[in-house]
Motif scaffolding. Sequence first.
Motif, PDB file in Angstrom:
ATOM      1  N   TYR A   1       0.047   5.443   1.310  1.00  0.00           N
ATOM      2  CA  TYR A   1      -0.856   6.270   1.979  1.00  0.00           C
ATOM      3  C   TYR A   1      -0.018   7.622   1.892  1.00  0.00           C
ATOM      4  CZ  TYR A   1      -3.913   2.699   3.887  1.00  0.00           C
ATOM      5  OH  TYR A   1      -4.661   1.766   4.134  1.00  0.00           O
TER       6      TYR A   1
ATOM      7  N   PHE B   1      -8.394  -0.772  14.525  1.00  0.00           N
ATOM      8  CA  PHE B   1      -6.980  -0.591  14.991  1.00  0.00           C
ATOM      9  C   PHE B   1      -6.871   0.844  15.655  1.00  0.00           C
ATOM     10  CE2 PHE B   1      -5.465  -4.110  12.468  1.00  0.00           C
ATOM     11  CZ  PHE B   1      -6.615  -4.202  11.488  1.00  0.00           C
TER      12      PHE B   1
ATOM     13  N   TYR C   1      -3.495   3.372  15.818  1.00  0.00           N
ATOM     14  CA  TYR C   1      -2.022   3.520  15.804  1.00  0.00           C
ATOM     15  C   TYR C   1      -1.386   4.689  16.523  1.00  0.00           C
ATOM     16  CZ  TYR C   1      -1.820   0.062  11.720  1.00  0.00           C
ATOM     17  OH  TYR C   1      -1.818  -1.193  10.950  1.00  0.00           O
TER      18      TYR C   1
ATOM     19  N   LEU D   1      -1.862  -3.597   9.032  1.00  0.00           N
ATOM     20  CA  LEU D   1      -0.772  -3.093   8.065  1.00  0.00           C
ATOM     21  C   LEU D   1       0.445  -2.538   8.933  1.00  0.00           C
ATOM     22  CD1 LEU D   1      -3.252  -2.901   6.147  1.00  0.00           C
ATOM     23  CD2 LEU D   1      -2.372  -0.720   5.293  1.00  0.00           C
ATOM     24  N   PHE D   2       1.712  -3.108   8.151  1.00  0.00           N
ATOM     25  CA  PHE D   2       2.995  -2.605   8.897  1.00  0.00           C
ATOM     26  C   PHE D   2       3.581  -1.436   8.137  1.00  0.00           C
ATOM     27  CE2 PHE D   2       3.712  -6.057  11.657  1.00  0.00           C
ATOM     28  CZ  PHE D   2       2.885  -7.011  11.486  1.00  0.00           C
ATOM     29  N   PHE D   3       3.760  -0.203   8.674  1.00  0.00           N
ATOM     30  CA  PHE D   3       4.082   0.950   7.866  1.00  0.00           C
ATOM     31  C   PHE D   3       5.426   1.017   8.067  1.00  0.00           C
ATOM     32  CE2 PHE D   3       0.376   3.125   6.916  1.00  0.00           C
ATOM     33  CZ  PHE D   3      -0.987   2.160   7.744  1.00  0.00           C
TER      34      PHE D   3
ATOM     35  N   LEU E   1       3.934   5.357  11.451  1.00  0.00           N
ATOM     36  CA  LEU E   1       2.834   4.593  12.127  1.00  0.00           C
ATOM     37  C   LEU E   1       3.276   3.196  12.919  1.00  0.00           C
ATOM     38  CD1 LEU E   1       0.321   5.571   9.439  1.00  0.00           C
ATOM     39  CD2 LEU E   1       0.363   6.842  11.845  1.00  0.00           C
TER      40      LEU E   1
ATOM     41  N   GLU F   1      -6.965  -1.619  -5.640  1.00  0.00           N
ATOM     42  CA  GLU F   1      -7.891  -0.669  -5.318  1.00  0.00           C
ATOM     43  C   GLU F   1      -7.037   0.699  -5.268  1.00  0.00           C
ATOM     44  OE1 GLU F   1     -10.154  -1.346  -1.916  1.00  0.00           O
ATOM     45  OE2 GLU F   1     -11.283   0.464  -1.960  1.00  0.00           O
TER      46      GLU F   1
ATOM     47  N   TYR G   1       0.810  -1.349  -0.065  1.00  0.00           N
ATOM     48  CA  TYR G   1       0.021   0.053  -0.187  1.00  0.00           C
ATOM     49  C   TYR G   1       0.857   1.325   0.109  1.00  0.00           C
ATOM     50  CZ  TYR G   1      -3.041  -3.447   2.122  1.00  0.00           C
ATOM     51  OH  TYR G   1      -3.800  -4.836   2.318  1.00  0.00           O
TER      52      TYR G   1
ATOM     53  N   ASP H   1      -9.009  -4.770   1.638  1.00  0.00           N
ATOM     54  CA  ASP H   1      -7.627  -4.913   2.370  1.00  0.00           C
ATOM     55  C   ASP H   1      -7.073  -3.454   2.867  1.00  0.00           C
ATOM     56  OD1 ASP H   1      -5.566  -5.381  -0.517  1.00  0.00           O
ATOM     57  OD2 ASP H   1      -7.372  -4.243  -0.273  1.00  0.00           O
ATOM     58  N   LYS H   2      -7.949  -2.563   2.652  1.00  0.00           N
ATOM     59  CA  LYS H   2      -7.360  -1.048   2.938  1.00  0.00           C
ATOM     60  C   LYS H   2      -7.824  -0.772   4.461  1.00  0.00           C
ATOM     61  CE  LYS H   2     -10.800   1.695   0.889  1.00  0.00           C
ATOM     62  NZ  LYS H   2     -11.283   2.584  -0.139  1.00  0.00           N
ATOM     63  N   LEU H   3      -6.922   0.321   5.030  1.00  0.00           N
ATOM     64  CA  LEU H   3      -7.412   0.788   6.476  1.00  0.00           C
ATOM     65  C   LEU H   3      -7.880   2.357   5.992  1.00  0.00           C
ATOM     66  CD1 LEU H   3      -4.525   0.302   8.734  1.00  0.00           C
ATOM     67  CD2 LEU H   3      -6.926  -0.637   8.767  1.00  0.00           C
ATOM     68  N   ILE H   4      -8.961   2.827   6.634  1.00  0.00           N
ATOM     69  CA  ILE H   4      -9.581   3.974   6.599  1.00  0.00           C
ATOM     70  C   ILE H   4      -9.269   4.608   7.895  1.00  0.00           C
ATOM     71  CG2 ILE H   4     -11.511   5.580   6.590  1.00  0.00           C
ATOM     72  CD1 ILE H   4     -10.820   3.996   3.970  1.00  0.00           C
ATOM     73  N   PHE H   5      -8.417   5.809   7.808  1.00  0.00           N
ATOM     74  CA  PHE H   5      -8.011   6.431   9.287  1.00  0.00           C
ATOM     75  C   PHE H   5      -8.912   7.605   9.544  1.00  0.00           C
ATOM     76  CE2 PHE H   5      -3.768   4.818  10.237  1.00  0.00           C
ATOM     77  CZ  PHE H   5      -3.525   4.199   9.292  1.00  0.00           C
TER      78      PHE H   5
ATOM     79  N   PHE I   1       3.600   7.191   2.944  1.00  0.00           N
ATOM     80  CA  PHE I   1       3.835   6.221   3.981  1.00  0.00           C
ATOM     81  C   PHE I   1       3.722   4.566   3.071  1.00  0.00           C
ATOM     82  CE2 PHE I   1       4.668   7.627   7.843  1.00  0.00           C
ATOM     83  CZ  PHE I   1       3.786   8.812   8.060  1.00  0.00           C
TER      84      PHE I   1
ATOM     85  N   PHE J   1      -5.519   6.835   2.212  1.00  0.00           N
ATOM     86  CA  PHE J   1      -5.139   5.936   1.337  1.00  0.00           C
ATOM     87  C   PHE J   1      -5.140   6.393  -0.239  1.00  0.00           C
ATOM     88  CE2 PHE J   1      -5.390   1.536  -0.444  1.00  0.00           C
ATOM     89  CZ  PHE J   1      -6.452   1.679  -1.446  1.00  0.00           C
TER      90      PHE J   1
ATOM     91  N   SER K   1      -3.714   0.196  -3.283  1.00  0.00           N
ATOM     92  CA  SER K   1      -3.404  -1.213  -2.729  1.00  0.00           C
ATOM     93  C   SER K   1      -2.943  -1.903  -4.040  1.00  0.00           C
ATOM     94  CB  SER K   1      -4.543  -1.946  -1.880  1.00  0.00           C
ATOM     95  OG  SER K   1      -5.563  -1.818  -2.802  1.00  0.00           O
TER      96      SER K   1
END
Lengths: 113, 113
Positions: free
Chosen positions: A35, B34, B36, A102-104, B44, A56, A33, B99-103, A91, A45, A48
């Motif tokens: 970001y 999550f 972070y 997710l590992f950033f 993050l 996406e 990903y 598979d995406k994160l929304i912050f 990121f 986002f 991905s």
Amino acid sequence: EPEVTQTPSHQVTQMGQEVILRCVPISNHLYFYWYRQILGQKVEFLVSFYNNEISEKSEIFDDQFSVERPDGSNFTLKIRSTKLEDSAMYFCASNRGLDGELFFGEGSRLTVL
Amino acid sequence: AQSVTQLDSQVPVFEEAPVELRCNYSSSVSVYLFWYVQYPNQGLQLLLKYLSGSTLVKGINGFEAEFNKSQTSFHLRKPSVHISDTAEYFCAVSDQNTDKLIFGTGTRLQVFP
């Protein structure tokens, strides 16, 4: 402990120039990903990537942006012709594909002048 | 579509006091949640996550969060904060179909001596 690494940590460029931001995801991860975080704002986002193609993308990820996994380890974000509003922290993240965690990376700060 | 709301942009607190950072989400499907943390000039780092099971989740650095499905909340708590907890805290959601994160927009926790 394995980690996501990003280079460069900071890049300054002139408006209209091309920029490539590089990421090395965690080696056994399957999803990748990008970001971005404009200064003082939330993390947004961009895109991905799974199985060598975009899975996406957001509205931000227009034709000026592209991603590539040129080899088995690197994952790159290219901005073809940078604009002032592209200035942000970018990121990279990766995911095993098991639980959404997710590992950033530490981020790449892009400054467009 | 999912969204995350962090109502408090800033939370000032004295050292050793308890703190709660609020997070509400909206989603039409089951979610993963999550928290972070972002220390100054860093990337993050995952504090904790809720995937399923027990609604009380314990994370690193003494933080915990409780998933409340009826109130669609996932508030972060710590009974006694330290100066070193000063950072930006982001709540994030993903669902089991993407598979995406929304912050969220983030909450800046400022701990004073």
